[in-house]
Design a protein around this motif. Structure first.
Motif, PDB file in Angstrom:
ATOM      1  N   GLY A   1       0.833  -1.200   0.000  1.00 41.58           N
ATOM      2  CA  GLY A   1       0.000   0.000   0.000  1.00 41.58           C
ATOM      3  C   GLY A   1       0.867   1.249   0.000  1.00 41.58           C
ATOM      4  O   GLY A   1       2.028   1.237   0.440  1.00 41.58           O
ATOM      5  N   TYR A   2       0.297   2.329  -0.531  1.00 41.66           N
ATOM      6  CA  TYR A   2       0.998   3.615  -0.589  1.00 41.66           C
ATOM      7  C   TYR A   2       0.041   4.693  -0.105  1.00 41.66           C
ATOM      8  O   TYR A   2      -1.163   4.619  -0.352  1.00 41.66           O
ATOM      9  N   SER A   3       0.592   5.685   0.546  1.00 36.71           N
ATOM     10  CA  SER A   3      -0.282   6.775   0.984  1.00 36.71           C
ATOM     11  C   SER A   3       0.467   8.092   0.975  1.00 36.71           C
ATOM     12  O   SER A   3       1.714   8.126   1.027  1.00 36.71           O
ATOM     13  N   THR A   4      -0.290   9.156   0.899  1.00 40.64           N
ATOM     14  CA  THR A   4       0.263  10.497   1.075  1.00 40.64           C
ATOM     15  C   THR A   4      -0.615  11.235   2.063  1.00 40.64           C
ATOM     16  O   THR A   4      -1.844  11.074   2.070  1.00 40.64           O
ATOM     17  N   ASP A   5       0.008  11.995   2.941  1.00 39.17           N
ATOM     18  CA  ASP A   5      -0.766  12.687   3.975  1.00 39.17           C
ATOM     19  C   ASP A   5      -0.221  14.094   4.170  1.00 39.17           C
ATOM     20  O   ASP A   5       0.924  14.392   3.801  1.00 39.17           O
ATOM     21  N   PHE A   6      -1.034  14.920   4.748  1.00 39.17           N
ATOM     22  CA  PHE A   6      -0.608  16.302   4.976  1.00 39.17           C
ATOM     23  C   PHE A   6      -1.298  16.836   6.213  1.00 39.17           C
ATOM     24  O   PHE A   6      -2.352  16.330   6.649  1.00 39.17           O
ATOM     25  N   LEU A   7      -0.706  17.876   6.753  1.00 41.99           N
ATOM     26  CA  LEU A   7      -1.306  18.614   7.865  1.00 41.99           C
ATOM     27  C   LEU A   7      -0.750  20.031   7.813  1.00 41.99           C
ATOM     28  O   LEU A   7       0.470  20.216   7.819  1.00 41.99           O
ATOM     29  N   PHE A   8      -1.625  21.000   7.707  1.00 42.57           N
ATOM     30  CA  PHE A   8      -1.193  22.392   7.663  1.00 42.57           C
ATOM     31  C   PHE A   8      -2.061  23.222   8.588  1.00 42.57           C
ATOM     32  O   PHE A   8      -3.264  22.989   8.709  1.00 42.57           O
ATOM     33  N   ASN A   9      -1.406  24.163   9.217  1.00 43.64           N
ATOM     34  CA  ASN A   9      -2.125  25.116  10.064  1.00 43.64           C
ATOM     35  C   ASN A   9      -2.020  26.477   9.383  1.00 43.64           C
ATOM     36  O   ASN A   9      -0.973  27.128   9.428  1.00 43.64           O
ATOM     37  N   VAL A  10      -3.075  26.871   8.748  1.00 44.13           N
ATOM     38  CA  VAL A  10      -3.073  28.111   7.984  1.00 44.13           C
ATOM     39  C   VAL A  10      -3.984  29.113   8.679  1.00 44.13           C
ATOM     40  O   VAL A  10      -5.208  28.932   8.713  1.00 44.13           O
ATOM     41  N   ALA A  11      -3.369  30.121   9.249  1.00 45.21           N
ATOM     42  CA  ALA A  11      -4.131  31.192   9.919  1.00 45.21           C
ATOM     43  C   ALA A  11      -5.141  30.621  10.919  1.00 45.21           C
ATOM     44  O   ALA A  11      -6.301  31.036  10.978  1.00 45.21           O
ATOM     45  N   GLY A  12      -4.686  29.638  11.706  1.00 47.21           N
ATOM     46  CA  GLY A  12      -5.569  29.079  12.718  1.00 47.21           C
ATOM     47  C   GLY A  12      -6.505  28.013  12.205  1.00 47.21           C
ATOM     48  O   GLY A  12      -7.269  27.429  12.975  1.00 47.21           O
ATOM     49  N   LEU A  13      -6.458  27.744  10.926  1.00 45.96           N
ATOM     50  CA  LEU A  13      -7.304  26.701  10.344  1.00 45.96           C
ATOM     51  C   LEU A  13      -6.443  25.474  10.095  1.00 45.96           C
ATOM     52  O   LEU A  13      -5.499  25.519   9.307  1.00 45.96           O
ATOM     53  N   LEU A  14      -6.768  24.403  10.776  1.00 46.46           N
ATOM     54  CA  LEU A  14      -5.999  23.165  10.626  1.00 46.46           C
ATOM     55  C   LEU A  14      -6.622  22.333   9.510  1.00 46.46           C
ATOM     56  O   LEU A  14      -7.811  22.007   9.553  1.00 46.46           O
ATOM     57  N   ILE A  15      -5.799  22.012   8.533  1.00 45.77           N
ATOM     58  CA  ILE A  15      -6.268  21.191   7.413  1.00 45.77           C
ATOM     59  C   ILE A  15      -5.444  19.918   7.410  1.00 45.77           C
ATOM     60  O   ILE A  15      -4.210  19.970   7.482  1.00 45.77           O
ATOM     61  N   PHE A  16      -6.097  18.791   7.331  1.00 45.39           N
ATOM     62  CA  PHE A  16      -5.351  17.539   7.400  1.00 45.39           C
ATOM     63  C   PHE A  16      -6.013  16.492   6.502  1.00 45.39           C
ATOM     64  O   PHE A  16      -7.205  16.600   6.164  1.00 45.39           O
ATOM     65  N   GLY A  17      -5.248  15.499   6.133  1.00 44.42           N
ATOM     66  CA  GLY A  17      -5.827  14.454   5.304  1.00 44.42           C
ATOM     67  C   GLY A  17      -4.818  13.382   4.956  1.00 44.42           C
ATOM     68  O   GLY A  17      -3.613  13.516   5.210  1.00 44.42           O
ATOM     69  N   GLU A  18      -5.314  12.320   4.400  1.00 42.47           N
ATOM     70  CA  GLU A  18      -4.460  11.238   3.917  1.00 42.47           C
ATOM     71  C   GLU A  18      -5.243  10.450   2.870  1.00 42.47           C
ATOM     72  O   GLU A  18      -6.456  10.241   3.026  1.00 42.47           O
ATOM     73  N   SER A  19      -4.562  10.048   1.820  1.00 39.54           N
ATOM     74  CA  SER A  19      -5.192   9.153   0.852  1.00 39.54           C
ATOM     75  C   SER A  19      -4.252   7.984   0.623  1.00 39.54           C
ATOM     76  O   SER A  19      -3.025   8.120   0.745  1.00 39.54           O
ATOM     77  N   ALA A  20      -4.827   6.844   0.320  1.00 39.05           N
ATOM     78  CA  ALA A  20      -4.007   5.634   0.188  1.00 39.05           C
ATOM     79  C   ALA A  20      -4.592   4.715  -0.868  1.00 39.05           C
ATOM     80  O   ALA A  20      -5.800   4.738  -1.142  1.00 39.05           O
ATOM     81  N   ILE A  21      -3.719   3.912  -1.458  1.00 34.66           N
ATOM     82  CA  ILE A  21      -4.159   2.860  -2.374  1.00 34.66           C
ATOM     83  C   ILE A  21      -3.467   1.567  -1.976  1.00 34.66           C
ATOM     84  O   ILE A  21      -2.384   1.580  -1.388  1.00 34.66           O
ATOM     85  N   THR A  22      -4.110   0.482  -2.298  1.00 34.32           N
ATOM     86  CA  THR A  22      -3.476  -0.828  -2.088  1.00 34.32           C
ATOM     87  C   THR A  22      -3.364  -1.528  -3.444  1.00 34.32           C
ATOM     88  O   THR A  22      -4.084  -1.191  -4.391  1.00 34.32           O
ATOM     89  N   ASP A  23      -2.456  -2.512  -3.508  1.00 38.66           N
ATOM     90  CA  ASP A  23      -2.109  -3.071  -4.808  1.00 38.66           C
ATOM     91  C   ASP A  23      -3.224  -3.875  -5.460  1.00 38.66           C
ATOM     92  O   ASP A  23      -3.128  -4.264  -6.621  1.00 38.66           O
ATOM     93  N   ASN A  24      -4.307  -4.109  -4.765  1.00 43.82           N
ATOM     94  CA  ASN A  24      -5.433  -4.798  -5.396  1.00 43.82           C
ATOM     95  C   ASN A  24      -6.402  -3.798  -6.042  1.00 43.82           C
ATOM     96  O   ASN A  24      -7.456  -4.182  -6.524  1.00 43.82           O
TER      97      ASN A  24
END
Lengths: 277, 685
Positions: B383-406
């Protein structure tokens, strides 16, 4: 050979049988929901957070008075049957860092008698009260069916989180006693409640959960209508009852009478008197 | 592992040698830890194992606290209960006024109250002068900073005889005695962590006097130059939001709305839970600052049922080896995992890329039921994933997406923001395709564990109308696009929770909680033609709780709770449950503490079961589930026998009023009482 009964014997015999049946089949109000004091009775059987009771040895040992010496007597007649009468005598005294008390209780008649002897002690830390009691319960069944006894340990706490507000808790028979020579367990319950005094009005609310019975919600009110003269009323669920009574305090003597209306059993009167020694 | 046991005395000697000269060795205050754990965990319907994982995770945070004079906004956001606005204010205040001299300086910051410090004071630090001298790696005091060595021994037993001890071994009876024994020796410091523990479960036969079937060990290096963590032994991995990789355990849905969805991206962590089959075993490290690299390799034998055709069922996380049959499955499946992650620190946040490859030496079968067809099957998964987390002007934005080989894929994303000084909001969406198979993932979702076959939307709010009142609420709606939970078709559901925390005064705290959860569930019945038929229905569970906590004095605490549960099953059977308890904690002397509780419970059945979180020994959490009708009492004594020795004793008894048998199978007790007696002693060097 035909036996001739005395004319008055048959109904009396039937009544005794009926009482016996009630005692055996309805232990909930004979064991699980004891009532102590006419004030408590009038206020919907509340009292776990009521500091003015002379019956704290059983109701909540944490609330025994640390200032007064009180000798109290109480009688209560279930549904008017003389055979179903509670009577109790209590003595509470200030003691080292707290208070101590003893209580004698009797219920029933010649075919069934339940007697209790309780001893309690409480300690007080500022606004916190902790109490413990030990009760020996003895039951005796007439007709040669024998007797049995058990010792139960109960505990209570009370505290004053705000002025005129008292919160109290009690847990009975923490050691889970059973009558010797049988598997019959003594009733166990937890009671949690508060009392709030606002001017001449004392309001109480208790939640009582016995293991074997549904949660009982109880509420009461005490109004000092005139100096030394109180009127009281209350209500409780499971079983559904309402009650009312009056109290009078003169010098060192407090008296109270109360009546309780059970939805099925009808009216039950109670009376108590407490003397400051 | 038994070989390692032989080195136990040597390990203790090394630990003592390192920790002995540490003049600034930090004594953790157990009362504080317990208070924090209580606040964090109570109200959660988690198993003891999950609680243990969480405890270890938080203990790790205690041992390696966040330095508020160095941490950026994203690192500060790993603290429980912190909001993006507050994290930004902490950094701003520091930039404007210089370093914090004491953690109480945080009270000057808008949005931080005493409650925040009470909850976090063990998780944060202002750092020390020694940190300026990191280059002195070779000095003993550098390695011994914050060091302590401790040994914990615990023994526990059910006092009643259970059926498994009466049956002969060849008829499926238990092989060992009813004692549960736990031993743990560890050295922990800011830069070094050495741990070894062993756990024998009731009914198991010990392998030797000091080793058992459940053992865990690790040696770890932390916070040393550019090395964040380097571990040999057992470890957990927490990458991103946990979509692809998170074995460290986590909370379910709870009112800590902001921090809950911001899954801690804590990299590779030492593991200490000996019973957990979810940990990795091997080598791993996390290094770098602005660009952080994590790599690990694990090879571990797991326990699974082997079928006649040579295939295996998916391995279970927790397993006891009490009978010959259970013992025959031990270590029957080998699992190898290799994971990597790169994290780039960017202004206001970070971006991460992770991958995980897992393979087994036997093929895994997924099962034949409709709700099992998308489960993992085969030899391996990548499996592979990419994730992020940013705090922009007091607004926290976060996420992650992933795929698996099937071909399966999933994502989770959200925002968290402070809408004014008194209000925090969190919104999140998640979508995991039915064939998404992140077998070591554990993101925020309907149930803890591997994600898949779920879509959901979560909204949470925390509102403080005034200092003494905090209102928190969340709503979570979810759908399962394919069959799940023994259904044959898609289902959906929702969960709401509302909590009001009210501080009446400094000593009296009230909490009111309402919770409702509904989930569709198929009902199987026989129709009028005598045919089996399935009809969509739903199951519903509601609970209302009132709790009061009163601390009239620092040495005394009362806690009272009443909770009512109403449930309705898919076949419309209604059940009710009630829990009432009174709890008391009293410090008799400075060295002796007593905890006690009396609980009455009365439930119509399993669906109306009630839970209570109980005070237990340090490092052990108990979340007791109660059903039927009865009473539970426990008392625990904690005695500090000296500055280095603490002892605990605990007795609990549960008496059922409507049961003549307790438990099932080998654990059946003939009677209506079950009592447990346990002792623990801890020696700190």
């Amino acid at each position: 050979m035909k036996t001739e009964l005395q004319p008055c014997f048959m109904p009396r015999y039937l009544i005794v049988k009926l009482l016996w049946l009630i005692i055996i089949t309805a232990p909930d109000w004979s064991e699980a929901q004891p009532i102590y004091g006419a004030s408590s009775l009038a206020m919907g059987q509340t009292g776990v957070a009521n500091p003015a009771s002379g019956w704290s040895v059983s109701v909540n040992p944490a609330l025994m008075s640390t200032e007064e010496r009180l000798l109290s007597f109480y009688a209560f007649r279930y549904a008017g049957f003389s055979e179903l009468t509670d009577s109790a005598l209590s003595l509470t005294l200030p003691a080292l860092r707290g208070a101590g008390g003893i209580e004698l209780f009797s219920y029933g008649f010649e075919l069934f008698r339940e007697s209790r002897f309780s001893a309690a002690y409480k300690v007080e830390f500022r606004s916190v009260h902790l109490g413990l009691s030990a009760t020996y319960v003895h039951i005796r069944q007439g007709g040669g069916y024998g007797s049995a006894g058990a010792v139960g340990l109960s505990g209570g706490v009370a505290f004053e989180p705000a002025e005129n507000l008292i919160v109290g808790m009690r847990a009975t028979n923490l050691n889970q006693p059973v009558f010797n020579r049988s598997d019959e367990e003594l009733p166990r319950d937890i009671s949690i409640g508060f009392s709030y005094l606002s001017g001449p009005v004392l309001t109480t609310l208790d939640l009582v959960k016995d293991i074997r019975f549904p949660l009982s919600v109880r509420a009461g009110i005490d109004l000092e209508l005139a100096e030394s003269f109180h009127i009281r009323a209350g209500s409780a669920t499971n079983p559904s009852v309402w009650s009312a009574g009056i109290g009078y305090i003169t010098g060192r003597v407090r008296t109270a009478v109360a009546v309780q209306q059970h939805y099925a059993l009808g009216l039950s009167p109670g009376f108590d008197i407490a003397i400051g020694l | 592992m038994s070989k390692l046991s032989r080195y136990l005395p040597l390990l203790i000697l090394i630990c003592w040698f390192i920790s002995a000269p540490a003049a600034d060795a930090r004594q953790l205050v157990e009362d504080d830890i317990e208070t924090i754990m209580n606040n964090l965990f109570q109200g959660e319907e988690l198993s003891d194992e999950e609680l243990q994982l969480l405890t270890d995770s938080y203990m790790d945070l205690i041992l390696s606290p966040v330095n508020i004079n160095r941490a950026g906004e994203t690192e500060l956001l790993t603290l429980p209960g912190i909001t993006p606005g507050v994290a930004r204010n902490i950094v701003r205040h520091r930039n404007r006024n210089g370093p914090y001299r004491h953690i109480s300086d945080l009270l000057e910051i808008n949005g931080i109250e005493e409650e925040f410090l009470v909850r976090n004071h063990l998780f944060i630090t202002t750092g020390s002068r020694q940190e300026r001298f990191r280059e002195h790696y070779l000095t003993r005091s550098y390695w011994a900073e914050g060091a302590r060595t401790e040994h914990v021994s615990r023994v526990q037993s059910v006092m009643e005889t259970q059926e498994g001890y009466q049956k002969p071994e060849e008829e499926g009876g238990f092989l060992g005695n009813p004692l549960q024994i736990y031993q743990r020796t560890r050295f922990t410091g800011r830069r070094l962590s050495l741990n070894m523990n062993s756990s024998k479960l009731p009914g198991e036969e010990p392998l030797s006097p000091i080793s058992s079937h459940h053992q865990s060990w690790h040696a770890a290096l932390r916070n040393t130059g550019s090395i964040q963590t380097a571990i040999a032994g057992d470890f957990h991995v927490q990458f991103g939001r946990g979509l692809l990789l998170n074995t460290a355990g986590q909370f379910g849905k709870n009112p800590q709305t902001s921090s809950m969805l911001n899954r801690q991206d804590r990299g590779i962590l030492p593991a200490t839970a000996s019973r957990s089959g979810a940990t990795f075993r091997g080598l791993g490290f996390t290094a770098g600052n602005r660009v952080q690299l994590s790599l690990f390799h694990s090879s571990r034998n797991r326990t699974a049922t082997i079928h006649d055709d040579g295939s295996a069922s998916f391995p279970v996380s927790f397993r006891a080896f009490r009978t010959q049959n259970e013992l025959s499955r031990k270590g029957s499946l080998n699992e190898k995992s290799f994971g990597a992650r790169v994290r780039f620190s960017l202004p206001g946040g970070y971006l991460g890329f992770s991958s995980l490859h897992t393979e087994y030496d036997l093929p895994i079968t997924s099962g034949n039921r409709p709700d099992q067809i998308y489960n993992f099957s085969g030899f391996s998964q990548t499996g592979y994933s990419t994730d992020f987390l940013f705090n922009v002007a007091g607004l926290l934005i976060f996420g992650e997406s992933a795929i698996t080989d099937n071909g399966g894929s999933g994502y989770i994303a959200g925002i968290s923001a402070s809408a004014g000084p008194q209000t925090d909001l969190t919104l999140s969406v998640r979508s995991f395709s039915p064939d998404f198979r992140a077998i070591h993932g554990n993101p925020f979702s309907e149930l803890s564990g591997a994600p898949g076959n779920e879509r959901g939307f979560f909204g949470g709010i925390r509102f403080r109308p005034e200092n003494r009142i905090t209102l928190t609420a969340f709503a979570d709606h979810f759908t399962f696009p394919a069959a799940r939970f023994r259904n044959t078709r898609p289902t959906s559901g929702f969960e709401y929770r509302f909590v009001a925390d009210i501080s009446m005064n400094r000593n009296l705290h009230l909490q009111l909680q309402f919770r409702q959860k509904q989930r569709e569930q198929e009902l199987e019945f026989t129709n009028h033609l005598g045919r089996a038929e399935r009809r969509m229905s739903s199951e519903n569970r509601r609970s209302m709780r009132l709790q009061a906590e009163f601390r009239p004095q620092p040495t005394l605490r009362f806690r009272t709770r009443i909770e009512q549960v109403d449930s309705r099953s898919a076949d419309n059977i209604k059940e009710q449950g009630l829990l009432l308890f009174q709890d008391l904690q009293i410090h008799i002397t400075r060295t002796l503490r007593i905890d006690g509780r009396v609980t009455l419970f009365d439930t119509d059945g399993y669906n109306a079961r009630v839970f209570q979180f109980e005070n237990d020994f340090l490092y052990r959490m108990t979340n007791t589930m109660l059903q039927n009708r009865g009473q539970r009492i426990y008392a625990m004594f904690t005695a500090s026998l000296s500055s280095s020795v603490t002892a605990w004793a605990r007795y609990s008894i549960t008496t059922y009023d409507d049961q003549i048998l307790i438990g099932s199978g080998n654990q059946t007790i003939a009677g209506n009482r079950r009592s447990d007696l346990s002792f623990q002693v801890r020696v700190v060097l």
